[in-house]
Scaffold this motif. Structure first.
Motif, PDB file in Angstrom:
ATOM      1  N   GLN A   1       1.920   4.655 -10.827  1.00 40.05           N
ATOM      2  CA  GLN A   1       2.188   5.004  -9.414  1.00 40.05           C
ATOM      3  C   GLN A   1       1.928   3.802  -8.511  1.00 40.05           C
ATOM      4  O   GLN A   1       0.979   3.066  -8.729  1.00 40.05           O
ATOM      5  CB  GLN A   1       1.266   6.150  -8.965  1.00 40.05           C
TER       6      GLN A   1
ATOM      7  N   GLU B   1       1.757   2.460  -4.337  1.00 38.71           N
ATOM      8  CA  GLU B   1       1.697   2.892  -2.934  1.00 38.71           C
ATOM      9  C   GLU B   1       1.580   1.690  -2.016  1.00 38.71           C
ATOM     10  O   GLU B   1       0.902   0.725  -2.358  1.00 38.71           O
ATOM     11  CB  GLU B   1       0.474   3.798  -2.697  1.00 38.71           C
ATOM     12  N   GLU B   2       2.214   1.779  -0.848  1.00 35.28           N
ATOM     13  CA  GLU B   2       2.008   0.766   0.189  1.00 35.28           C
ATOM     14  C   GLU B   2       0.784   1.155   0.994  1.00 35.28           C
ATOM     15  O   GLU B   2       0.672   2.298   1.414  1.00 35.28           O
ATOM     16  CB  GLU B   2       3.218   0.738   1.134  1.00 35.28           C
TER      17      GLU B   2
ATOM     18  N   TYR C   1      -9.132   3.042   1.322  1.00 30.32           N
ATOM     19  CA  TYR C   1      -8.273   3.548   0.245  1.00 30.32           C
ATOM     20  C   TYR C   1      -8.907   3.277  -1.134  1.00 30.32           C
ATOM     21  O   TYR C   1      -9.016   4.170  -1.980  1.00 30.32           O
ATOM     22  CB  TYR C   1      -6.912   2.853   0.359  1.00 30.32           C
TER      23      TYR C   1
END
Ligand code: ATP
Ligand code: MG
Length: 424
Positions: A406, A408-409, A418
């Motif tokens: 996966q 993600e930006e 994060y």
């Protein structure tokens, strides 16, 4: 090309793939010692040869044939330490730590014995040991044994080791027993091997320690040390056993257990495993009330043990999960282009500060994206942080989970929050 040089036989390198296990073991040993209130003593690896002759005993395997002894440039006879107890007593006497004091000491480090190398037996090996000084009572014997029992539970191998104990009694009692043993063995001289014959005169108790099966069979019918115990030692031994019961530690009394060093009296013990073949003793020790005085100090009672770290590591190697001993890289930073590379250098430093426990690596050596990701896989990274021109312009990074692929930006300003969730 010239010939490559090899390590000395019986002396091992600890390779990067093994050092995780060793660091894990060492951390647990230190933590246990600390938890019971023991303090570390570090002594030199080289000592005067006399120290070991006078403590371990002239007629023992170690002093007779196992020591690395050499003359230094002054002509002094020096020896690479074959064990740690004599060194602790030497240092304790020298620095006035023992007389009229109570000390709880631990040590850890390499020892040297010229033995035939085999599984669990090396010429350089490592011991962790604890020693107590100034405690004549059975509570100390029991605590020393209990520290080892604690360690087996911490390492998850409590079912793999068992405890054998014995009492050697007082010096006088041992002297009487010696005479009885010599009398018995003298009647069976034809069955003794060369070592035992020699020891019959010089150090008959050593014969009990023989690894020769025929000798052990002969000893089955020999007089037992237990019958010769003086009353005080009997009492002391009973008190040790009562305290082991209180700790909930199971044991077997083995009347032929004597240990290979001369300095013990009263309690001796060994922790034994069946999983290492002939090299089954993982930890061994006992009381040595006479040694401090014998090495020139004022008398002080003492009891301790030494644990063979290679033997422990052999037992643990198959049992400890790779994730425990070789934790993966948490974050691998990959970049496209020089500006991104420079950005990642400072980002990595920021993340190391923010997550001191995490393993953070920046890619080194250049190469295209595919090569960088291959390297991230090779070091088992959990997350890759990927930065290129576009991410720089938009003040974000790409975070890719290498476990599930996966991607993600994440805004640069949000990155620490994060990762905090992800790394938890
Ligand atoms: P063994 O009977 O196996 O020769 P020992 O009685 O000589 O042992 P000690 O001097 O009591 O051993 O040392 C304590 C512990 O250190 C041993 O129980 C063992 O675990 C470890 N040890 C001793 N010698 C070696 C060696 N040559 N290589 C690896 N470990 C060793
Ligand atoms: Mg030995």
């Amino acid at each position: 090309m010239s010939k490559t040089i090899q390590a000395v036989r019986g002396m091992n390198d600890c390779l990067p793939e093994q050092s995780g296990l060793w660091q894990w073991i060492e951390a647990k040993l230190r933590a246990a010692a600390n938890s019971y209130g023991y303090q570390e003593l570090r002594t030199p690896i080289v000592e005067s040869t006399d120290l070991f002759k006078r403590s371990i005993g002239e007629v023992t395997d170690i002093v007779e044939k196992e020591m690395y002894t050499f003359e230094d440039r002054n002509g002094d006879s020096l020896t690479l330490r074959p064990e740690g107890t004599a060194c602790c007593v030497r240092a304790g006497n020298q620095h006035g730590l023992l007389y009229n004091q109570q000390q709880k000491i631990w040590y850890m480090g390499p020892m040297f014995r010229h033995e035939r190398p085999q599984k669990g037996r090396y010429r350089q090996f490592h011991q962790f040991g604890i020693e107590t000084y100034g405690f004549p009572s059975a509570d100390a014997d029991a605590e020393v044994i209990a520290v080892a029992a604690w360690l087996w539970r911490e390492f998850g191998i409590a079912d793999d080791v068992r405890l054998e104990i014995n009492s050697l009694g007082s010096n006088e009692a041992r002297e009487q027993y010696k005479n009885a043993l010599v009398e018995y063995l003298s009647g069976h001289k034809d069955k003794l091997d060369e070592d035992s014959l020699r020891r019959l005169d010089s150090n008959p108790l050593r014969i009990l320690d023989s690894k020769n099966a025929d000798i052990q069979a002969l000893l089955q019918s020999a007089p037992s040390l237990t019958e010769y115990l003086d009353e005080d030692s009997q009492q002391h031994f009973a008190e040790v056993q009562a305290r082991l019961d209180a700790y909930g530690i199971a044991y077997t009394v083995n009347p032929t257990l004597v240990r290979g060093l001369d300095y013990y009296n009263r309690t001796v013990f060994e922790w034994v495993t069946d999983s290492l073949g002939a090299q089954g003793t993982v930890c061994a020790g006992g009381r040595y009330d006479g040694l401090v005085e014998q090495l020139g100090g004022k008398a002080s009672p003492a009891v301790g043990f030494a644990l063979g770290m290679e033997r422990l590591a052999l037992i643990l190697a198959e049992r400890v999960a790779q994730e425990t001993i070789n934790p993966p890289t948490d974050i691998y930073l990959a970049s496209m282009g020089e500006s991104a590379e420079l950005f990642n250098i400072s980002l990595a430093e920021t993340l190391r500060n923010a997550f001191p426990e995490a393993r953070v690596q920046t890619h080194m050596g250049g190469g295209n994206f595919k090569k960088q990701m291959k390297r991230a896989d090779k070091v088992n990274a959990r997350y890759a942080i990927i930065v290129g021109e576009q991410e720089l312009n938009e003040q974000k990074v790409l975070v890719k989970s290498l476990q599930d692929g996966q991607q993600e930006e994440v805004a640069q300003a949000e990155l620490q929050a994060y990762l905090k969730l992800k790394l938890a």
